[in-house]
Write a protein that holds these residues in place. Structure first.
Motif, PDB file in Angstrom:
ATOM      1  N   TYR A 274     -19.466 -46.094 -21.484  1.00  0.00           N
ATOM      2  CA  TYR A 274     -20.078 -45.552 -22.688  1.00  0.00           C
ATOM      3  C   TYR A 274     -19.594 -44.126 -22.888  1.00  0.00           C
ATOM      4  N   ILE A 275     -18.945 -43.886 -24.020  1.00  0.00           N
ATOM      5  CA  ILE A 275     -18.463 -42.551 -24.355  1.00  0.00           C
ATOM      6  C   ILE A 275     -19.530 -41.862 -25.192  1.00  0.00           C
ATOM      7  N   GLU A 276     -20.150 -40.836 -24.632  1.00  0.00           N
ATOM      8  CA  GLU A 276     -21.204 -40.127 -25.356  1.00  0.00           C
ATOM      9  C   GLU A 276     -20.615 -38.911 -26.051  1.00  0.00           C
ATOM     10  N   ALA A 277     -20.601 -38.952 -27.367  1.00  0.00           N
ATOM     11  CA  ALA A 277     -20.059 -37.845 -28.144  1.00  0.00           C
ATOM     12  C   ALA A 277     -21.107 -36.746 -28.288  1.00  0.00           C
ATOM     13  N   PRO A 278     -20.679 -35.484 -28.379  1.00  0.00           N
ATOM     14  CA  PRO A 278     -21.647 -34.398 -28.560  1.00  0.00           C
ATOM     15  C   PRO A 278     -22.401 -34.515 -29.888  1.00  0.00           C
ATOM     16  N   GLU A 279     -21.769 -35.124 -30.890  1.00  0.00           N
ATOM     17  CA  GLU A 279     -22.422 -35.414 -32.158  1.00  0.00           C
ATOM     18  C   GLU A 279     -22.227 -36.892 -32.468  1.00  0.00           C
ATOM     19  N   PRO A 280     -23.213 -37.548 -33.129  1.00  0.00           N
ATOM     20  CA  PRO A 280     -23.161 -39.002 -33.313  1.00  0.00           C
ATOM     21  C   PRO A 280     -22.219 -39.441 -34.444  1.00  0.00           C
ATOM     22  N   TYR A 281     -20.927 -39.406 -34.170  1.00  0.00           N
ATOM     23  CA  TYR A 281     -19.982 -39.917 -35.156  1.00  0.00           C
ATOM     24  C   TYR A 281     -18.682 -40.319 -34.466  1.00  0.00           C
ATOM     25  N   ILE A 282     -17.940 -41.180 -35.159  1.00  0.00           N
ATOM     26  CA  ILE A 282     -16.582 -41.531 -34.736  1.00  0.00           C
ATOM     27  C   ILE A 282     -15.654 -41.234 -35.917  1.00  0.00           C
ATOM     28  N   VAL A 283     -14.358 -41.273 -35.678  1.00  0.00           N
ATOM     29  CA  VAL A 283     -13.391 -41.075 -36.755  1.00  0.00           C
ATOM     30  C   VAL A 283     -12.505 -42.305 -36.855  1.00  0.00           C
ATOM     31  N   ARG A 284     -12.400 -42.811 -38.063  1.00  0.00           N
ATOM     32  CA  ARG A 284     -11.550 -43.963 -38.339  1.00  0.00           C
ATOM     33  C   ARG A 284     -10.326 -43.480 -39.108  1.00  0.00           C
ATOM     34  N   HIS A 285      -9.135 -43.780 -38.574  1.00  0.00           N
ATOM     35  CA  HIS A 285      -7.877 -43.344 -39.164  1.00  0.00           C
ATOM     36  C   HIS A 285      -7.251 -44.513 -39.922  1.00  0.00           C
ATOM     37  N   GLU A 286      -6.991 -44.321 -41.205  1.00  0.00           N
ATOM     38  CA  GLU A 286      -6.453 -45.389 -42.041  1.00  0.00           C
ATOM     39  C   GLU A 286      -4.946 -45.217 -42.246  1.00  0.00           C
TER      40      GLU A 286
END
Length: 320
Positions: free
Chosen positions: A178-190
């Motif tokens: 489980y990768i816990e990010a400091p803020e609750p978001y991911i980035v999707r690259h199109e």
């Protein structure tokens, strides 16, 4: 006359593309490959073939759409037809194991993962992973299928032996750190035509179901394209001026795996390490986020297919 052939199994996910194809006055035909027949001794029609088959097709009762599509793509490719997102892309779409191996070979970091077949082996995989917190996910998934967060072996044991357990369609469950990010978001690259188009910041505070499609809905559970809580901000936000050195690696990865259209998702941990965890070759775009940013993925895709068709027609004219 040559056309753009759109290979798919979900009409709701093709409507935005066909709108732009019609706006550009491009000849096209939809091939819905839920089921059907194919004469392997026949010649395919001439044109550009764009594959939009999704790993989540079985959730729409299209269980064998990927297998049928694989046969059709093999037929097309054996006749040297121009295929956007061909069989290699399809193999990565329907297998996260294949994705991770291909990403790792390009030096792209993925979360530590152990695969398992069989309920007893899921427990063994969790022990082997040896993480205080970990997630399960399906190897062939889409729409967040099988994604559950656990903080103990006892919790995963209760899950796999309980009524809420979901059997993966291909039998393969992945246990992943489980990768816990400091803020609750991911980035999707199109990416379109193998080139970066834009990045989307996706709010994960409501869970793991991150499908950006306007039509995306998982039974009666939370839909990520529901109207956002304005106090919290939009769930999908296109990032203005975004750049990350990983983009160059992603573009090389796409080129090496003969993938022209994709959305690649990544998350960053508290130490700043970026983990890539999903490659979606049936990428969708969120219209609300695009309207705010003034960029339109399906328009760019239609323009790309237009150029591919023009190049094809030019080559055919020279041959004749």
């Amino acid at each position: 006359m040559s056309k753009i052939y759109v290979i798919h199994e979900n009409e709701e996910w093709t409507s935005h593309l066909t709108t732009w194809l019609e706006e550009l006055n491009l000849p096209y035909e939809l091939w819905h490959l839920d089921e059907g027949t194919i004469d392997l001794t026949s010649q395919p029609p001439e044109g550009i073939f764009y594959n939009r088959i999704s790993a989540s097709s079985h959730t729409r009762d299209h269980r064998f759409a990927p297998e049928f599509t694989e046969a059709v793509l093999a037929w097309l490719e054996s006749h040297n037809r121009v295929v956007v997102n061909g069989n290699r892309a399809l193999r990565l779409e329907v297998s996260k194991v294949n994705q991770y191996m291909a990403l790792n070979s390009e030096g792209i970091r993925t979360p530590r993962t152990v695969s398992a077949v069989g309920k007893n082996h899921i427990i063994e995989a969790a022990k082997q992973l040896n993480e205080s917190s970990f997630i399960t996910k399906h190897n062939r998934a889409g729409k967040g299928q099988g994604v559950q967060l656990f903080h103990s072996l006892e919790a995963v044991e209760q899950y796999i032996n309980g009524e809420d357990y979901e059997e993966p369609v291909d039998g393969i469950t992945l246990l992943q750190q489980y990768i816990e990010a400091p803020e609750p978001y991911i980035v999707r690259h199109e990416f379109i035509g193998g080139k970066f188009v834009y990045a989307v910041k996706v709010d994960t505070s409501e869970g793991f179901e991150l499908c950006p499609a306007d039509a995306c809905k998982i039974d009666d559970s939370y839909c990520p394209t529901d109207k956002p809580d304005m106090a919290k901000g939009a769930k999908f936000q296109i990032l203005d001026g975004y750049y990350n050195p990983i983009i160059k690696k992603y573009e090389k990865f796409l080129k090496d795996n003969r993938i022209q259209v994709a959305g690649i998702e990544a998350i960053q941990d508290a130490e700043g390490h970026l983990y890539t965890y999903d490659v979606n070759t049936n990428t969708n775009y969120n219209s609300d986020a695009e309207r705010v940013a003034g960029v339109y993925g399906m328009k760019e895709l239609a323009l790309y297919l237009q150029q591919e068709l023009a190049d094809f027609n030019e080559k055919q004219a020279v041959v004749r």
